[in-house]
Scaffold this motif. Structure first.
Motif, PDB file in Angstrom:
ATOM      1  N   LEU A   7       0.829  -1.210   0.000  1.00  0.00           N
ATOM      2  CA  LEU A   7       0.000   0.000   0.000  1.00  0.00           C
ATOM      3  C   LEU A   7       0.860   1.256   0.000  1.00  0.00           C
ATOM      4  O   LEU A   7       0.531   2.249  -0.653  1.00  0.00           O
ATOM      5  N   LEU A   8       1.957   1.214   0.729  1.00  0.00           N
ATOM      6  CA  LEU A   8       2.819   2.398   0.819  1.00  0.00           C
ATOM      7  C   LEU A   8       3.611   2.678  -0.456  1.00  0.00           C
ATOM      8  O   LEU A   8       4.158   3.761  -0.605  1.00  0.00           O
ATOM      9  N   VAL A   9       3.663   1.708  -1.354  1.00  0.00           N
ATOM     10  CA  VAL A   9       4.383   1.910  -2.618  1.00  0.00           C
ATOM     11  C   VAL A   9       3.835   3.134  -3.349  1.00  0.00           C
ATOM     12  O   VAL A   9       4.593   3.913  -3.930  1.00  0.00           O
ATOM     13  N   LEU A  12       5.319   6.172  -1.504  1.00  0.00           N
ATOM     14  CA  LEU A  12       6.778   6.297  -1.493  1.00  0.00           C
ATOM     15  C   LEU A  12       7.362   6.655  -2.859  1.00  0.00           C
ATOM     16  O   LEU A  12       8.372   7.342  -2.939  1.00  0.00           O
ATOM     17  N   PHE A  13       6.749   6.182  -3.921  1.00  0.00           N
ATOM     18  CA  PHE A  13       7.287   6.387  -5.264  1.00  0.00           C
ATOM     19  C   PHE A  13       6.368   7.286  -6.079  1.00  0.00           C
ATOM     20  O   PHE A  13       5.904   6.917  -7.155  1.00  0.00           O
ATOM     21  N   TYR A  20       5.073   1.235 -13.395  1.00  0.00           N
ATOM     22  CA  TYR A  20       6.086   0.639 -12.521  1.00  0.00           C
ATOM     23  C   TYR A  20       5.536   0.451 -11.110  1.00  0.00           C
ATOM     24  O   TYR A  20       5.746  -0.587 -10.486  1.00  0.00           O
ATOM     25  N   ILE A  21       4.816   1.427 -10.611  1.00  0.00           N
ATOM     26  CA  ILE A  21       4.249   1.338  -9.264  1.00  0.00           C
ATOM     27  C   ILE A  21       3.222   0.214  -9.191  1.00  0.00           C
ATOM     28  O   ILE A  21       3.192  -0.548  -8.223  1.00  0.00           O
ATOM     29  N   LYS A  22       2.379   0.084 -10.201  1.00  0.00           N
ATOM     30  CA  LYS A  22       1.368  -0.973 -10.211  1.00  0.00           C
ATOM     31  C   LYS A  22       2.016  -2.358 -10.247  1.00  0.00           C
ATOM     32  O   LYS A  22       1.562  -3.280  -9.571  1.00  0.00           O
TER      33      LYS A  22
END
Length: 77
Positions: A7-9, A12-13, A20-22
């Motif tokens: 969840l924090l991805v 953070l990004f 990329y995040i997904k």
């Protein structure tokens, strides 16, 4: 812990591409689900070896339901 990290991805990004995040989020969720399945297999094998019954309490039914719903949420997402 891994679910929280997944969840924090998104926080953070923030300056990274959405694709990329997904992908990173999905990979972390899959790893977390694999660990959950490994834990369930271990518990069922342990109960079998010790001669205990499986799924005899409300706690175990709620836990299994949570794992199933977690997996369905990932598949549907």
């Amino acid at each position: 812990v891994l679910s929280l990290l997944a969840l924090l991805v998104y926080r953070l990004f923030r300056h990274t591409t959405k694709l990329y995040i997904k992908i990173l989020h999905a990979v972390i969720q899959v790893v977390a689900f694999i660990f959950v399945i490994m834990g369930l297999v271990t518990v069922f094998q342990s109960h079998y070896k010790l001669g205990y019954e499986n799924m005899y309490s409300l706690h175990s039914w709620i836990g299994l339901s949570a794992v199933i719903l977690y997996g369905l949420q990932w598949v549907m997402g």
